[in-house]
Every structure is written in structure tokens, then in C-alpha cells.
Design a protein around this motif. Sequence first.
Motif, PDB file in Angstrom:
ATOM      1  N   VAL A  58       0.855  -1.185   0.000  1.00 21.24           N
ATOM      2  CA  VAL A  58       0.000   0.000   0.000  1.00 21.24           C
ATOM      3  C   VAL A  58       0.891   1.235   0.000  1.00 21.24           C
ATOM      4  O   VAL A  58       1.931   1.271   0.660  1.00 21.24           O
ATOM      5  N   ASN A  59       0.491   2.270  -0.746  1.00 23.52           N
ATOM      6  CA  ASN A  59       1.292   3.490  -0.890  1.00 23.52           C
ATOM      7  C   ASN A  59       1.265   4.392   0.333  1.00 23.52           C
ATOM      8  O   ASN A  59       2.099   5.279   0.451  1.00 23.52           O
ATOM      9  N   ASP A  89      -6.561   2.344  -4.128  1.00 22.69           N
ATOM     10  CA  ASP A  89      -6.697   3.071  -5.382  1.00 22.69           C
ATOM     11  C   ASP A  89      -7.867   4.053  -5.407  1.00 22.69           C
ATOM     12  O   ASP A  89      -8.006   4.821  -6.356  1.00 22.69           O
ATOM     13  N   ASP A  90      -8.735   4.059  -4.374  1.00 26.91           N
ATOM     14  CA  ASP A  90      -9.826   5.037  -4.285  1.00 26.91           C
ATOM     15  C   ASP A  90      -9.332   6.379  -3.746  1.00 26.91           C
ATOM     16  O   ASP A  90      -9.977   7.412  -3.976  1.00 26.91           O
ATOM     17  N   ILE A  91      -8.226   6.393  -3.019  1.00 26.89           N
ATOM     18  CA  ILE A  91      -7.693   7.624  -2.438  1.00 26.89           C
ATOM     19  C   ILE A  91      -7.173   8.505  -3.559  1.00 26.89           C
ATOM     20  O   ILE A  91      -6.420   8.065  -4.429  1.00 26.89           O
ATOM     21  N   LEU A  92      -7.577   9.790  -3.549  1.00 27.01           N
ATOM     22  CA  LEU A  92      -7.222  10.702  -4.636  1.00 27.01           C
ATOM     23  C   LEU A  92      -5.812  11.261  -4.522  1.00 27.01           C
ATOM     24  O   LEU A  92      -5.200  11.580  -5.527  1.00 27.01           O
ATOM     25  N   GLY A  93      -5.300  11.405  -3.305  1.00 26.96           N
ATOM     26  CA  GLY A  93      -3.949  11.940  -3.149  1.00 26.96           C
ATOM     27  C   GLY A  93      -3.604  12.134  -1.689  1.00 26.96           C
ATOM     28  O   GLY A  93      -4.430  11.992  -0.794  1.00 26.96           O
ATOM     29  N   ILE A  94      -2.338  12.499  -1.458  1.00 30.29           N
ATOM     30  CA  ILE A  94      -1.827  12.766  -0.112  1.00 30.29           C
ATOM     31  C   ILE A  94      -1.658  14.277   0.026  1.00 30.29           C
ATOM     32  O   ILE A  94      -1.102  14.919  -0.868  1.00 30.29           O
ATOM     33  N   LEU A  95      -2.150  14.832   1.139  1.00 27.88           N
ATOM     34  CA  LEU A  95      -2.021  16.268   1.399  1.00 27.88           C
ATOM     35  C   LEU A  95      -0.823  16.515   2.300  1.00 27.88           C
ATOM     36  O   LEU A  95      -0.679  15.874   3.342  1.00 27.88           O
TER      37      LEU A  95
END
Length: 97
Positions: A58-59, A89-95
Motif C-alpha cells: 500500500v502506498n 486506489d480510491d484515495i485521490l492523493g496525499i495532502l
Amino acid sequence: MAKRLIPSFNRILVEKIIPPSKTNSGILLPEKTPKLSSGKVVAVGPGARDRDGKHIPVNLKEGDTVLLPEYGGTEVKLGEKEYHLYRDDDILGILHD
């Protein structure tokens, strides 16, 4: 009794961040202001396997602040708190700050 949920495969347990309804000086914010749907990663699954059986990690890691999709996820209630389960893969990005 405290419960700990460890997600399966490539799933991520997220606690949504609720934006403040008023500023530090006490000004109430209107409900129609655009809100950024974000959350804090509480737990991460071990990852998935591809067709050849190779491990795909997992990323994300615990403590990351992530941008969430508007819809989706599975709501989970542990004790008094509400969490949401998403696939990696549902997560749009890291803030980042």
C-alpha cells in the motif's frame, strides 16, 4: 473496551476531518462554502497480490492526511467514533503541509 481494526488487503481505515464551522475570531462560516473532503489514515492493510502472486504494498502509511472521493467507502463505527474504509486506489492523493 478499545477495539482495533486492521484492514484486509489494500484497504485503508480513515477518520474524516470535519472542517470548522466558525473561525478563530468567532465568525460563523456558511454551510455552502466548498469543503475539501480529507481524512487522516488510522490503519493500513498489508497490501494485495497481483496475478503472478507478487506482493503489491500500500502506498500510504498511518498518520498521512489524504484527499478522499466525494462518494464511496464503507462506514465503520468503533466505539463512539466513525471511520471509513477505502481501497488504496480510491484515495485521490496525499495532502502535505
